[in-house]
Write an enzyme that holds these catalytic residues in place. Structure first.
Site, PDB file in Angstrom:
ATOM      1  N   SER A 237       0.631  -0.598  -0.223  1.00 42.47           N
ATOM      2  CA  SER A 237       0.044  -0.029  -0.173  1.00 42.47           C
ATOM      3  C   SER A 237       1.150   1.071  -0.156  1.00 42.47           C
ATOM      4  O   SER A 237      -0.161   1.674  -0.769  1.00 42.47           O
ATOM      5  CB  SER A 237      -1.071  -0.103   0.613  1.00 42.47           C
ATOM      6  OG  SER A 237      -0.516  -0.382   2.364  1.00 42.47           O
TER       7      SER A 237
ATOM      8  N   GLY B  20       3.724   1.537  -0.659  1.00 41.82           N
ATOM      9  CA  GLY B  20       5.151   1.526  -2.131  1.00 41.82           C
ATOM     10  C   GLY B  20       4.020   1.961  -3.237  1.00 41.82           C
ATOM     11  O   GLY B  20       4.260   3.335  -3.538  1.00 41.82           O
TER      12      GLY B  20
ATOM     13  N   ALA C 171      -3.333   4.164   3.882  1.00 42.23           N
ATOM     14  CA  ALA C 171      -3.767   3.749   3.185  1.00 42.23           C
ATOM     15  C   ALA C 171      -3.936   2.281   2.494  1.00 42.23           C
ATOM     16  O   ALA C 171      -2.939   0.988   4.303  1.00 42.23           O
ATOM     17  CB  ALA C 171      -2.585   4.137   1.828  1.00 42.23           C
TER      18      ALA C 171
ATOM     19  N   LYS D  38       5.830   7.643  16.815  1.00 41.37           N
ATOM     20  CA  LYS D  38       4.558   6.658  16.410  1.00 41.37           C
ATOM     21  C   LYS D  38       5.127   5.129  17.131  1.00 41.37           C
ATOM     22  O   LYS D  38       4.194   4.462  17.221  1.00 41.37           O
ATOM     23  CB  LYS D  38       5.088   6.984  14.658  1.00 41.37           C
ATOM     24  CG  LYS D  38       4.431   5.787  14.151  1.00 41.37           C
ATOM     25  CD  LYS D  38       3.601   6.302  13.101  1.00 41.37           C
ATOM     26  CE  LYS D  38       2.490   5.336  12.167  1.00 41.37           C
ATOM     27  NZ  LYS D  38       2.900   4.212  11.509  1.00 41.37           N
TER      28      LYS D  38
ATOM     29  N   ASN E  21       1.956   2.759  18.042  1.00 41.99           N
ATOM     30  CA  ASN E  21       1.594   1.257  17.620  1.00 41.99           C
ATOM     31  C   ASN E  21       2.384   0.707  18.795  1.00 41.99           C
ATOM     32  O   ASN E  21       1.360  -0.566  18.877  1.00 41.99           O
ATOM     33  CB  ASN E  21       2.820   1.100  16.705  1.00 41.99           C
ATOM     34  CG  ASN E  21       2.534   2.087  14.734  1.00 41.99           C
ATOM     35  OD1 ASN E  21       3.314   2.591  14.409  1.00 41.99           O
ATOM     36  ND2 ASN E  21       0.946   2.175  15.125  1.00 41.99           N
TER      37      ASN E  21
ATOM     38  N   ASN F 187      -9.396  -0.680  15.864  1.00 40.22           N
ATOM     39  CA  ASN F 187      -8.552   0.185  16.862  1.00 40.22           C
ATOM     40  C   ASN F 187      -9.429   0.144  18.258  1.00 40.22           C
ATOM     41  O   ASN F 187      -9.377   0.283  19.489  1.00 40.22           O
ATOM     42  CB  ASN F 187      -8.046   0.558  15.889  1.00 40.22           C
ATOM     43  CG  ASN F 187      -6.966   0.046  15.088  1.00 40.22           C
ATOM     44  OD1 ASN F 187      -6.835  -0.601  15.384  1.00 40.22           O
ATOM     45  ND2 ASN F 187      -6.430   0.913  14.652  1.00 40.22           N
TER      46      ASN F 187
ATOM     47  N   SER G   5      -2.416  -2.233  10.814  1.00 40.34           N
ATOM     48  CA  SER G   5      -1.574  -3.090  10.378  1.00 40.34           C
ATOM     49  C   SER G   5      -1.049  -4.790  11.063  1.00 40.34           C
ATOM     50  O   SER G   5      -1.439  -5.852  10.229  1.00 40.34           O
ATOM     51  CB  SER G   5      -0.815  -2.374   9.429  1.00 40.34           C
ATOM     52  OG  SER G   5       0.147  -1.960  11.138  1.00 40.34           O
TER      53      SER G   5
ATOM     54  N   GLU H 104       5.089  -6.748  11.999  1.00 35.47           N
ATOM     55  CA  GLU H 104       6.006  -5.705  12.283  1.00 35.47           C
ATOM     56  C   GLU H 104       6.199  -5.827  13.549  1.00 35.47           C
ATOM     57  O   GLU H 104       7.699  -4.713  14.395  1.00 35.47           O
ATOM     58  CB  GLU H 104       5.855  -4.329  11.388  1.00 35.47           C
ATOM     59  CG  GLU H 104       5.480  -4.506  10.315  1.00 35.47           C
ATOM     60  CD  GLU H 104       6.114  -3.292   9.121  1.00 35.47           C
ATOM     61  OE1 GLU H 104       6.589  -3.223   9.102  1.00 35.47           O
ATOM     62  OE2 GLU H 104       5.042  -2.652   9.841  1.00 35.47           O
TER      63      GLU H 104
HETATM   64  O1  KPL Z   1       0.017   3.051  12.761  1.00 27.61           O
HETATM   65  C1  KPL Z   1      -1.478   2.131  12.862  1.00 27.61           C
HETATM   66  C2  KPL Z   1      -1.130   0.724  12.143  1.00 27.61           C
HETATM   67  O2  KPL Z   1      -1.861   0.464  11.493  1.00 27.61           O
HETATM   68  O3  KPL Z   1       0.084   0.578  11.797  1.00 27.61           O
HETATM   69  C3  KPL Z   1      -2.042   2.715  13.372  1.00 27.61           C
HETATM   70  C4  KPL Z   1      -1.957   3.998  13.590  1.00 27.61           C
HETATM   71  C5  KPL Z   1      -2.703   1.713  14.454  1.00 27.61           C
HETATM   72  C6  KPL Z   1      -3.825   2.914  12.619  1.00 27.61           C
HETATM   73  O4  KPL Z   1      -4.268   1.593  12.830  1.00 27.61           O
END
Ligand code: KPL
Length: 305
Positions: free
Chosen positions: A14, A16, A134, A189, A193, A207, A258, A270
């Site tokens: 997404s 890229g 995205a 960030k 996360n 979420n 994600s 990740e």
């Molecule tokens: O960055 C995000 C992810 O999904 O990796 C959040 C901020 C949690 C949004 O879904």
């Protein structure tokens, strides 16, 4: 004809596709570097990319190459693979990197950027931290669901942000700004996360559902308190992390993180570069993060890697 300053994009997920289409929209002619196996499956080596926003759809054609078929030096590269794949993806194109090339790393988490910076001393390595939302609705079709902000900055302290990437920020449909404290942005960030992503994967929930129930919220708040302690030990402002995390849960309430999406598809997540990195740093700093340990252990027991 390939230009000297052509942007190459490594990874067609997404992010890229979002960056490739947004560069096309700006009038650039980026090239997409695909894995050899994906490249071999393409009939045409020019790919139609689709970008959808809530109000418009754009179509662009871009050249696809693979590490084997790159035929000119790469001066400008944006790495959009998952954190765990970024070093090996970069190594696959390393022979084609021009000396002093500019490389922008756009992936979640931390640790991999620093490894890459140390592995490629001759290149200008930048990192980005983004809040753009995205997702791919089909291969090479990206939906830009939430306009966010991307910060980019050099990973080496002796490099000034004036060098190099400024033309990315102008006249660009993505909101990109340069900063000289990118590690702090990456931490900010990562902090958010590390509280949301693993928990949503464990509970297989959206979420917003982290705030729906007392037990989930209590665990979320415990992770927030521990994350604040790590940030404070690193001298990174940690005030209002709880408001920020709850705010992201509310503003992205219907989304799956994600990590939750990767876990549902049985993919490697990740998390080693999010909670794993946080735990590693906490150990070095002597900060206790038992809630994060417990979360990672339970995810491991549930088969989420
Ligand atoms: O960055 C995000 C992810 O999904 O990796 C959040 C901020 C949690 C949004 O879904």
């Amino acid at each position: 004809m390939i230009q000297n300053d052509t942007w190459h994009i490594l990874g067609a997920g997404s992010i890229g596709c979002l960056w490739a289409t947004s560069l096309c929209h700006k009038g650039e002619t980026p090239r997409l570097i695909l894995r050899e196996s994906s490249y071999q499956q393409l009939e045409q080596k020019r790919i139609p990319l689709k970008l959808s926003t809530p109000d418009q759809t754009f179509l662009f054609d871009v050249d696809a190459v693979s590490p084997e078929t790159i035929d000119s030096p790469i001066n400008r590269l944006i790495v959009c693979t998952k954190a765990q794949d970024s070093l090996s993806a970069l190594n696959s194109v390393k022979p084609h990197l021009a000396e002093n090339s500019q490389i922008l790393l756009l992936h979640n988490g931390m640790g991999s950027q620093q490894t890459i910076r140390d592995a490629l001393p001759m290149h200008r390595i930048w990192a980005g931290s983004s809040t753009d939302g995205a997702y791919l609705s089909a291969p090479f079709e990206v939906c830009h669901a939430g306009q966010g902000q991307t910060w980019i900055g050099p990973l080496r302290s002796n490099e000034q942000s004036e060098q190099g990437f400024h033309d990315l920020c102008d006249n660009f449909r993505l909101k990109v700004s340069q900063c000289d404290t990118i590690e702090q942005k990456l931490w900010e960030k990562l902090a958010i996360n590390s509280c949301i992503n693993g928990l949503t994967a464990l509970f297989n929930c959206r979420n917003g559902e982290l705030l729906d129930n007392g037990d989930k919220q209590a665990w979320l708040d415990r992770l927030i308190v521990e994350t604040c302690a790590v940030l404070t030990a690193l001298d990174i402002p940690a005030t209002s992390l709880r408001e920020k995390v709850h705010g992201v849960c509310q503003s992205t309430a219907r989304n799956r993180s994600s990590t939750c999406q990767d876990a549902r598809r049985g993919r490697v997540t990740e998390l080693s570069f999010i909670n794993g990195f946080l735990i590693q740093q906490a150990n070095t700093l002597g900060v206790t993060v038992d809630g994060h340990h417990q979360l990672m252990n339970q995810l491991g027991a549930a088969g989420v890697r």
